[in-house]
Structure formats: structure tokens, C-alpha cells
Design a protein around this motif. Structure first.
Motif, short mmCIF file in Angstrom:
data_model
loop_
_atom_site.label_atom_id
_atom_site.label_comp_id
_atom_site.label_asym_id
_atom_site.label_seq_id
_atom_site.Cartn_x
_atom_site.Cartn_y
_atom_site.Cartn_z
N GLY A 102 48.13 37.41 7.17
CA GLY A 102 48.60 38.32 8.22
C GLY A 102 48.25 37.85 9.62
N THR A 103 47.72 36.63 9.76
CA THR A 103 47.36 36.11 11.08
C THR A 103 48.60 35.57 11.79
N VAL A 104 48.82 36.03 13.01
CA VAL A 104 49.91 35.53 13.85
C VAL A 104 49.29 34.61 14.90
N VAL A 105 49.92 33.44 15.08
CA VAL A 105 49.36 32.40 15.95
C VAL A 105 50.23 32.25 17.20
N TYR A 106 49.61 32.35 18.37
CA TYR A 106 50.31 32.19 19.64
C TYR A 106 49.68 31.07 20.45
N ASP A 107 50.49 30.41 21.26
CA ASP A 107 49.96 29.52 22.28
C ASP A 107 49.43 30.40 23.40
N ALA A 108 48.14 30.30 23.69
CA ALA A 108 47.52 31.22 24.65
C ALA A 108 48.03 31.00 26.07
N ASN A 109 48.54 29.81 26.37
CA ASN A 109 49.01 29.52 27.73
C ASN A 109 50.45 29.95 27.96
N THR A 110 51.30 29.79 26.96
CA THR A 110 52.72 30.11 27.12
C THR A 110 53.12 31.41 26.43
N ASP A 111 52.24 31.95 25.58
CA ASP A 111 52.51 33.15 24.80
C ASP A 111 53.61 32.92 23.75
N GLU A 112 53.92 31.67 23.46
CA GLU A 112 54.90 31.35 22.42
C GLU A 112 54.28 31.56 21.04
N MET A 113 55.02 32.23 20.14
CA MET A 113 54.53 32.40 18.78
C MET A 113 54.76 31.12 18.01
#
Length: 345
Positions: free
Chosen positions: A93-104
């Protein structure tokens, strides 16, 4: 155990090994020639979804993860060893985002599902690669490339088919403890539940369904009031919402509308999610009285489906309530199956 459902981490792939400059010097090899090997590839950072983790607590104090570096090439056309991959276990259930661009970048919902979040750098080319008719003895090689470096935001969204919602003290924790083996903290004051609780409820067929007791929502939760905003994400994955209303409260109908407005304001389809509505704590009232019957009739003006009368603490009406839950889940499964079949044609 402390419940952590959102963290930021830094991941870095390993550096590729350098290529080398070398020449063949064997006695019986005339003219020799370039023989410098390529560097090995750097290792990658890979997230792996596992069942035995229920929180992101492991990342609270460990923020940086790096894969192994590739080794440099060798003489006699020997390629360097690849760097070792860094495998990081995360809860289902972990969703991973790029913290700089907010891209999933990915959504890890299946057991052992993997996601490469930082690729290792390529190994550098040895001088054997640059051999040509014009250059029979190249004396240069390329260095290995740096691995990817990323800052990630991990968000945990619990995997539960049924989400139990309602205002604080509606009896959600009592219900999940009555239906499953979960033993949440229960007390007679608001915000007893500070973290989501999961419980597995057995179906008549023998398999289990995960129920999630979501901490109490209040008016303005979608704007950050109370605890609701922190945990609204955990009902995004649920297929059916079980809405509990305290029938002993001074204004149950207003409480119903409060929750509905919060679901709509939060968005992401929660306002349209199938709902089963139940009045809880009916052991404390006369369900046949005109006052209670008028209350049920008033609520049915807004919720067309049957209103269930239960007492989680006394175990009243729970079997009937569960029958409705199983029926709705089966109907949703049938619809999803038909949609899948149609999409395949």
C-alpha cells in the motif's frame, strides 16, 4: 508500535566502475592490442512490498539509502563486477512520489512487487572499445557514470476493503473489535483512536476481508482540523464505507451530513463511494419508539438504502450488517469482472 504513514528518504544508485587502459603483452600474441575492460554497472535502489510491515517507522531515523558501486574493469578484457542492488522493504500500500516534482513513481499494492527508484550508473568503457582502423592503440578509457540520486516521499495508504467512518465516539473501535481480533484502545471520550486500526473479518466462505477503523473525522477535517485529514488517505482504497452514527447523540442527522460533506470536500471519489449506514448504540434506546422511528425516516430521505440498527458493544444486529457488507462487495466484484471482460474485447 508508533504509526508512521508518511516519510521522506534519499536514495542513490551506485556509481559505475571506470573503464581501464591496458594492452596485451603475451609473448606469443604479435602486435598485442588494446585489452582494457569495461567497468561494472552500479547497483540500483529497489523498493519491495512485503506483508509483514504495517508502518513506515523503519524510515523515521534512517533516511539515506545507497546501492553498491561497480568495480573498475581489468586487463585482458575483463569487465568489472556490477554493484550490489539495495533492496528496501516497504509495507503493502506504499505510494512513491518524487519529493521535488511531486510525480508519482509507483504504487506498491501486491506482495513482492518491486519498483526501481534509483538506477545505478553505467560502467565506463575500456580502451578495447575504441579500437578502430585509424586508432590501433587507443590510450584512453571512460570513467563510470554516477547513479541516480532522488529524494522520495513515501505515503502509506492502508489496503482495506471496508472503511469504518464516523464522528469521534461513534463506536468504530468497538465495532472492529467485535467483528475481528483487533483490540484497539476504547474509551468514552473523543479521539480515543489516534491511529488507523486494521482487523480481518471472516466471511462465511472462510476467507477474510480487511476492515479499517479510521480515526474520528470532524467538521473541517479536509482542511486539517482534528485527526481526520491525516488519515483520510487510508479510505481512498476502500471499496465500501461503513458509516456509524451514534443514535444517542443530540443531533444524529447533522452528524451524518458532517461526514458526508467532509468526504465530498476531500474529493478523490470518496463522496461517491458505496456506503452502508448504521445507527450504533441502539441498546441504549427504545428502537420502537416514535422518536427513533422518526429519526430513521428522516435519515432515509438522504440515504435511500436501508438503515441498520446495531449495538457493537452488545453484539446486536451485527450478522445482518455483515450480510449487507458481503452482498455489496460481491456486487462490486461482479461489476469489476464485467468491466474487465468488456475492456478485453
Amino acid at each position: 508500535m508508533q504509526f508512521i504513514d508518511q516519510v521522506e528518504i534519499e536514495v542513490e544508485g551506485g556509481k559505475g566502475g571506470d573503464g581501464v587502459v591496458a594492452f596485451r603483452r603475451e609473448k606469443y600474441v604479435p602486435a598485442g592490442g588494446p585489452a582494457g575492460g569495461n567497468g561494472g554497472k552500479g547497483g540500483s535502489v529497489i523498493l519491495v512490498a512485503v506483508e509483514h510491515l504495517q508502518t513506515l517507522l523503519d524510515f523515521q531515523y534512517n533516511h539515506k539509502f545507497q546501492a553498491g558501486h561497480g568495480t573498475r574493469g581489468g586487463p585482458k578484457n575483463m569487465t568489472g563486477a556490477n554493484g550490489e542492488d539495495r533492496l528496501i522493504q516497504v509495507p503493502l500500500g506504499t505510494v512513491v512520489y518524487d519529493a521535488n516534482t511531486d510525480e508519482m513513481l509507483g504504487d506498491l499494492v501486491e506482495k513482492n512487487q518491486q519498483l526501481c527508484v534509483a538506477a545505478g550508473g553505467k560502467g565506463g568503457l575500456g580502451n578495447k572499445y575504441f579500437l578502430s582502423n585509424r586508432n590501433r592503440a587507443p590510450e584512453y578509457a571512460l570513467p563510470g557514470l554516477e547513479g541516480e540520486n532522488r529524494r522520495l516521499r513515501l505515503e502509506l495508504k492502508l489496503l482495506a476493503e471496508v472503511g469504518i467512518i464516523g464522528l469521534p465516539n461513534a463506536g468504530k473501535s468497538t465495532l472492529i473489535s467485535a467483528l475481528s481480533a483487533a483490540r484497539p484502545k476504547i474509551a468514552d471520550y473523543p479521539f480515543t483512536t489516534l491511529i488507523p486500526n486494521l482487523g480481518v473479518v471472516r466471511k462465511p466462505t472462510g476467507d477474510g476481508t480487511v476492515f479499517a477503523d479510521i480515526p474520528g473525522l470532524i467538521e473541517g477535517a479536509h482542511l486539517g482540523a482534528g485527526l481526520g485529514y491525516e488519515f483520510l488517505r487510508h479510505i481512498e482504497r476502500t471499496r465500501v464505507l461503513l458509516h456509524l452514527i451514534d443514535i444517542t447523540d443530540s443531533n444524529p442527522i447533522e452528524n451524518y451530513h458532517t461526514i458526508q460533506e467532509e468526504l465530498k470536500a476531500y474529493g478523490r471519489g470518496l463522496g461517491e463511494r458505496p456506503q452502508i449506514v448504521a445507527f450504533n448504540k441502539v441498546d441504549a434506546v427504545d428502537v420502537d419508539s416514535e422518536e427513533i422511528q422518526a429519526l430513521v425516516s428522516q435519515l432515509q430521505q438522504f440515504h435511500q438504502s436501508p438503515i441498520f440498527m446495531i449495538s457493537a458493544v452488545a453484539g446486536m444486529g451485527l450478522d445482518t450488517l455483515l450480510q449487507e457488507v458481503w452482498q455489496q462487495l460481491d456486487q462490486l466484484s461482479a461489476v469489476e469482472k464485467n468491466q474487465l471482460q468488456v475492456s478485453q474485447f
